[in-house]
Design a protein around this motif. Structure first.
Motif, short mmCIF file in Angstrom:
data_model
loop_
_atom_site.label_atom_id
_atom_site.label_comp_id
_atom_site.label_asym_id
_atom_site.label_seq_id
_atom_site.Cartn_x
_atom_site.Cartn_y
_atom_site.Cartn_z
N SER A 195 0.82 -1.28 0.14
CA SER A 195 0.06 -0.01 0.02
C SER A 195 0.82 1.08 0.12
CB SER A 195 -0.94 -0.08 1.13
OG SER A 195 -0.27 0.17 2.30
N GLN A 196 2.08 1.21 0.38
CA GLN A 196 2.98 2.45 0.31
C GLN A 196 3.32 2.46 -1.26
OE1 GLN A 196 3.99 4.15 3.10
NE2 GLN A 196 2.50 2.84 4.14
N ILE A 197 3.34 1.41 -1.94
CA ILE A 197 3.59 1.58 -3.31
C ILE A 197 2.46 2.25 -4.13
CG2 ILE A 197 4.43 0.44 -5.29
CD1 ILE A 197 5.78 -1.58 -3.39
N HIS A 198 1.26 1.69 -3.48
CA HIS A 198 -0.09 1.81 -4.26
C HIS A 198 -1.28 2.38 -3.26
CE1 HIS A 198 1.33 -0.58 -7.56
NE2 HIS A 198 1.71 -1.47 -6.78
N PRO A 199 -0.95 3.56 -2.73
CA PRO A 199 -1.57 4.20 -1.71
C PRO A 199 -2.94 4.61 -2.12
CG PRO A 199 -0.14 5.64 -2.53
CD PRO A 199 0.37 4.64 -3.09
N GLN A 200 -3.14 4.66 -3.58
CA GLN A 200 -4.59 4.98 -4.03
C GLN A 200 -5.51 4.23 -4.15
OE1 GLN A 200 -5.28 8.42 -3.80
NE2 GLN A 200 -3.32 8.57 -2.99
N ILE A 201 -4.85 2.82 -4.19
CA ILE A 201 -5.71 1.61 -4.70
C ILE A 201 -5.67 0.42 -3.62
CG2 ILE A 201 -5.35 1.97 -7.25
CD1 ILE A 201 -3.36 0.23 -7.38
N LEU A 202 -4.88 0.38 -2.63
CA LEU A 202 -4.83 -0.69 -1.82
C LEU A 202 -5.10 -0.15 -0.21
CD1 LEU A 202 -1.75 -3.01 -2.64
CD2 LEU A 202 -4.05 -3.15 -3.22
N HIS A 203 -6.03 -0.91 0.48
CA HIS A 203 -6.59 0.00 1.60
C HIS A 203 -6.71 -1.12 2.66
CE1 HIS A 203 -7.61 3.12 -1.03
NE2 HIS A 203 -8.31 2.26 -1.99
N ILE A 204 -6.56 -0.84 4.00
CA ILE A 204 -6.66 -1.71 5.04
C ILE A 204 -7.63 -1.65 6.22
CG2 ILE A 204 -5.28 -3.09 6.90
CD1 ILE A 204 -2.87 -2.49 5.14
N TYR A 205 -8.40 -2.36 6.45
CA TYR A 205 -9.59 -1.98 7.56
C TYR A 205 -9.58 -3.01 8.66
CZ TYR A 205 -11.12 -0.18 3.00
OH TYR A 205 -11.14 0.68 1.72
N ASN A 206 -10.07 -2.78 9.66
CA ASN A 206 -10.49 -3.60 10.90
C ASN A 206 -11.61 -4.57 10.47
OD1 ASN A 206 -8.36 -2.48 12.54
ND2 ASN A 206 -9.72 -0.73 12.87
N ASN A 207 -12.52 -4.25 9.76
CA ASN A 207 -13.70 -4.92 9.55
C ASN A 207 -14.36 -4.80 8.00
OD1 ASN A 207 -15.70 -2.81 10.02
ND2 ASN A 207 -14.74 -2.93 12.10
N PHE A 208 -15.04 -5.51 7.75
CA PHE A 208 -16.13 -5.38 6.50
C PHE A 208 -16.78 -4.01 6.52
CE2 PHE A 208 -19.22 -6.22 3.20
CZ PHE A 208 -18.51 -6.96 2.39
N LEU A 209 -17.25 -3.84 7.41
CA LEU A 209 -18.36 -2.68 7.68
C LEU A 209 -17.27 -1.46 7.25
CD1 LEU A 209 -21.10 -1.54 7.87
CD2 LEU A 209 -20.47 -1.33 10.24
N GLU A 210 -16.44 -1.14 7.50
CA GLU A 210 -15.24 -0.19 7.57
C GLU A 210 -15.16 0.04 5.87
OE1 GLU A 210 -11.75 -0.19 9.44
OE2 GLU A 210 -12.76 0.31 11.60
N ALA A 211 -14.81 -1.09 5.25
CA ALA A 211 -14.51 -1.26 3.90
C ALA A 211 -15.77 -1.05 3.04
CB ALA A 211 -14.21 -2.66 3.36
N ALA A 212 -17.05 -1.39 3.32
CA ALA A 212 -18.18 -0.90 2.81
C ALA A 212 -18.24 0.58 2.66
CB ALA A 212 -19.39 -1.72 3.20
N HIS A 213 -18.02 0.98 3.82
CA HIS A 213 -18.23 2.56 4.02
C HIS A 213 -17.26 3.10 3.11
CE1 HIS A 213 -21.57 3.22 6.94
NE2 HIS A 213 -21.02 2.51 7.91
#
Length: 221
Positions: A195-213
């Motif tokens: 994600s340091q290389i692709h900060p605009q397209i890779l994301h990390i979340y604690n749970n599914f709901l965060e990703a959906a939001h």
């Protein structure tokens, strides 16, 4: 405007990954535990216009032989996915399709043999196009919903490095939802580095709901 194709991993993302092979136990339905926030998250994604949701999952257990795995056929794996989708639908959360890869690599076979397990040779296919992080199943999902893959905004939600690697391969967005296995196998650190290389397209979340939001708030159409 492009339609959205949202690909969702199963074990560790939609349901708890207890490190057993769902469908191998006669009482498999009682083992399915949908993770907190998943139904709510899917309902948020369902509100997006022109959006399709599909489960894509590697199910290596289908390839294993022996009494412990007799019931875990490809048909049973499909049934497990259908049951999960039905349980979510009861809560108003709709996933429209599912796609499974039962194929395993020679490396997997070696590890299975070390554990005293045997593998059905018909499912041994190293680097099968459908096996994550290869994108064969994403291509099938794209066709299923009626468009070429390049015609979608692709989002992939999963708890493993292979899920976000798929996103990179299809010029999509990768959303890592951390699970105990993500951390155990070191995938969280690997995705953080990517994600340091692709900060605009890779994301990390604690749970599914965060990703959906995030997906809902950053939609491109």
């Amino acid at each position: 405007m492009k339609p959205n194709l949202i690909i969702i991993d199963r074990d560790g993302t939609l349901v708890e990954d207890e490190d057993y092979y769902l469908g191998s136990d006669p009482k498999w339905k009682s083992q399915i535990k949908i993770l907190p926030g998943v139904a709510e998250g899917i309902k948020i994604l369902n509100l997006l216009s022109n959006t399709y949701l599909a489960i894509i999952t590697n199910q290596a257990g289908v390839a294993l032989k022996g009494s412990q795995f007799d019931e875990l056929t490809l048909e049973r794996a499909v049934e497990v996915n259908d049951y999960i989708m039905a349980k979510l639908a009861e809560q108003g959360a709709i996933i429209q399709a599912q796609f499974i890869c039962p194929y395993v690599s020679e490396d997997y076979v070696e590890k299975a043999l070390q554990k005293g397990r045997s593998v059905n040779s018909q499912y041994v296919h190293t680097n099968h196009p459908d096996a994550k992080p290869n994108v064969g199943l994403i291509q099938k999902a794209a066709r299923y919903f009626g468009h070429a893959l390049e015609d979608y905004n692709v989002h992939i939600i999963g708890d493993r490095l292979s899920d976000v690697e798929m996103a990179l391969r299809v010029n999509g967005q990768g959303h890592l939802v951390t699970s105990w296995k993500t951390r155990q196998v070191g995938d969280e650190e690997k995705v953080k580095a990517l994600s340091q290389i692709h900060p605009q397209i890779l994301h990390i979340y604690n749970n599914f709901l965060e990703a959906a939001h995030y997906i809902s708030s950053n939609k491109t159409n």
